[in-house]
Design an enzyme around this catalytic site. Sequence first.
Site, PDB file in Angstrom:
ATOM      1  N   HIS B 129      44.768  17.902  20.267  1.00 24.74           N
ATOM      2  CA  HIS B 129      45.175  17.821  18.905  1.00 24.74           C
ATOM      3  C   HIS B 129      46.242  16.523  18.692  1.00 24.74           C
ATOM      4  O   HIS B 129      46.951  16.300  19.809  1.00 24.74           O
ATOM      5  CB  HIS B 129      45.933  19.094  18.717  1.00 24.74           C
ATOM      6  CG  HIS B 129      46.156  19.276  17.179  1.00 24.74           C
ATOM      7  ND1 HIS B 129      47.270  18.903  16.658  1.00 24.74           N
ATOM      8  CD2 HIS B 129      45.689  20.001  16.399  1.00 24.74           C
ATOM      9  CE1 HIS B 129      47.223  19.043  15.186  1.00 24.74           C
ATOM     10  NE2 HIS B 129      46.214  19.907  15.039  1.00 24.74           N
ATOM     11  N   ASP B 207      50.268  22.656  25.645  1.00 21.85           N
ATOM     12  CA  ASP B 207      50.158  22.774  24.264  1.00 21.85           C
ATOM     13  C   ASP B 207      49.473  24.292  24.260  1.00 21.85           C
ATOM     14  O   ASP B 207      48.232  24.306  24.172  1.00 21.85           O
ATOM     15  CB  ASP B 207      49.531  21.911  23.645  1.00 21.85           C
ATOM     16  CG  ASP B 207      49.273  21.953  22.219  1.00 21.85           C
ATOM     17  OD1 ASP B 207      48.601  21.486  21.588  1.00 21.85           O
ATOM     18  OD2 ASP B 207      49.909  23.071  21.575  1.00 21.85           O
ATOM     19  N   GLN B 210      46.759  27.409  20.382  1.00 23.36           N
ATOM     20  CA  GLN B 210      45.856  28.188  20.286  1.00 23.36           C
ATOM     21  C   GLN B 210      45.851  29.041  21.253  1.00 23.36           C
ATOM     22  O   GLN B 210      45.149  30.422  21.418  1.00 23.36           O
ATOM     23  CB  GLN B 210      44.355  27.328  20.439  1.00 23.36           C
ATOM     24  CG  GLN B 210      44.196  26.337  19.216  1.00 23.36           C
ATOM     25  CD  GLN B 210      43.939  27.034  17.909  1.00 23.36           C
ATOM     26  OE1 GLN B 210      43.709  28.340  17.728  1.00 23.36           O
ATOM     27  NE2 GLN B 210      44.664  26.329  17.038  1.00 23.36           N
ATOM     28  N   LYS B 233      50.488  31.411  14.348  1.00 25.67           N
ATOM     29  CA  LYS B 233      48.944  31.440  14.801  1.00 25.67           C
ATOM     30  C   LYS B 233      48.986  32.759  15.630  1.00 25.67           C
ATOM     31  O   LYS B 233      47.698  32.836  16.206  1.00 25.67           O
ATOM     32  CB  LYS B 233      48.710  30.415  15.787  1.00 25.67           C
ATOM     33  CG  LYS B 233      48.656  28.944  14.937  1.00 25.67           C
ATOM     34  CD  LYS B 233      47.862  27.851  15.519  1.00 25.67           C
ATOM     35  CE  LYS B 233      48.123  26.338  15.052  1.00 25.67           C
ATOM     36  NZ  LYS B 233      47.475  26.081  14.019  1.00 25.67           N
ATOM     37  N   CYS B 372      42.158  17.423  13.108  1.00 23.80           N
ATOM     38  CA  CYS B 372      43.385  16.610  13.780  1.00 23.80           C
ATOM     39  C   CYS B 372      42.874  16.546  15.138  1.00 23.80           C
ATOM     40  O   CYS B 372      43.801  16.620  16.106  1.00 23.80           O
ATOM     41  CB  CYS B 372      44.563  17.409  13.647  1.00 23.80           C
ATOM     42  SG  CYS B 372      45.131  17.765  12.219  1.00 23.80           S
TER      43      CYS B 372
END
Lengths: 135, 414
Positions: B129, B207, B210, B233, B372
């Site tokens: 991303h 990261d 998600q 999220k 993105c």
Amino acid sequence: MCNLDRNLIFSNFQKCVTWRDKYFYIVDLGSLLILPINMYRKENIITGCQSKVWIVISYDINKKFFFYGYSDSYVIKGLIFIIFIFYKNLSKDKILNEDIYKYLNSLSIASYLTSSRSRGIESIIKAIYDKINFI
Amino acid sequence: MELNIFMNYLIKKIRSNFPILSTIINFYPLVYLDSAATSQKPNEVIYSQSNYYLFKNAPIHRGVYTLSNEVTNSVESVRLYISKFINAKFVSEIIFVHGSTHGINLVSNSWGRYFLKFFDNIVLTEMEHHSNIIPWQILAKEKKIFIHYIPLLNKGFLNISKLHFLVNKYTKIVSLTHLSNVLGILNPLLVLVSIIRILSNSVIFIDGAQGIAHCFLDVQILDIDFYVFSSHKIYGPLGIGVLYVKKSILNIMPPFEGGGGMVSDLNLTNGLVSFNYLPFRFEAGSLNTVSIIGLGHALKYILNLGLVNIYIYEYELMRYTLIYLNNVFGFILYGLYDRLGVISFNINKYHSYDISCVLDQFGISIRTGHHCAIPLMLFFCVFSMCRISLALYTNINDVNFLINILYKLSIFIK
């Protein structure tokens, strides 16, 4: 196709009952858009729209304008065609001064124009304005 | 197709916990399929927000009166809860940030700026991303260092065989996503971390924006140095995120943002400043206490449902969705069948905006665009994709309705 003008398009949109009628009418209009094959060039791409858009405006001795364009989105193609019909046969001064947004709003297609797509349409209209202004 | 898990999973009860799912859009019931962008919130989380301002609002860490003490305890207990949720060794390894993007920028500005020197390199991947690319590019430009990108194999899977070309003794940080927001590919972190540790002394940043909502996470077993995720999220409120930093790294990291709440002493004459204990020295200014408390409720909600139950339900629903989506004429899937959370696709010659335009008329919310992740779009030679996400409240009816409309759309190919 040659006898299509903004009034005819307006009355056709009035005849559209459901969103589906409008959607397919927009897509149908888009299929009338043409762009010569040698015009798919980087300098003809309009930035600011999230689908790829090409716009080319040419003119003859009498400063009559001819509009060509293409997009990879069916809906944007249709909207570009409607914009071209609006500007058809108008002189440079008229194009620079006419309020196209009023016309687009009168067609009641606001539901197709999410905020990101509205910005895309704005950049297309601005690009046409800039091109005409330059001529 | 009979799937037993649907009988055991209390989907009706769960959906009743999420009030927004009863909204009507364009005369159709909302079918929300964009949870990967932001998830919907259960009642508990929503009530906690107004409850806070009605009965609990007070500054944390600063007051000595009851209200302040209580809210301080609430926030610190959420910090502890989060540390147990991800199995961090120390509660001080949990730093509250504004979101994943802020967490990545914090690390690039704090750790990155301090420890990276000319001739070092950073390793990222092509599937990242933008928030896990741009902060590193800004840093690389400033420090005049290179970034290497781990390439992808043809379905979008990381090409691990290239690691030993890209990661070397000058690699100081490797940053990659836990779960791709476009392809739903779960990167094999155990394998990747062990290879990277052999090839270099670099720190490893994951990261988890998600990944946090769809997989189990144990930061000690994975042996990673940084992990970041956003509350919104994982069914929590907006405006808060969590950055996990391993203690040994945290001890040597300089603070990033200056302000109130992060110094224990400040002398204007000699310019000496003593920074506060960990992790407070990384939390300048007033914390978003209301969202932290909301995040605590969100984690509690999903732990009560049972992570195993949620993940198995999502797995079965994903399998079902892919099988029937594949029958839509012109359906193009990006990534592997083995995936979590998201399905990115296109349908033949339609632009993704045309598809989302039609779906929106039926109350179906999907995401379109480059997500993105422009390098990933370029890898698949497209400019935009449609994306649907499955969450713990996604109904099989949602999926059936979507497939129905997509099927009708696909037969009107021009």
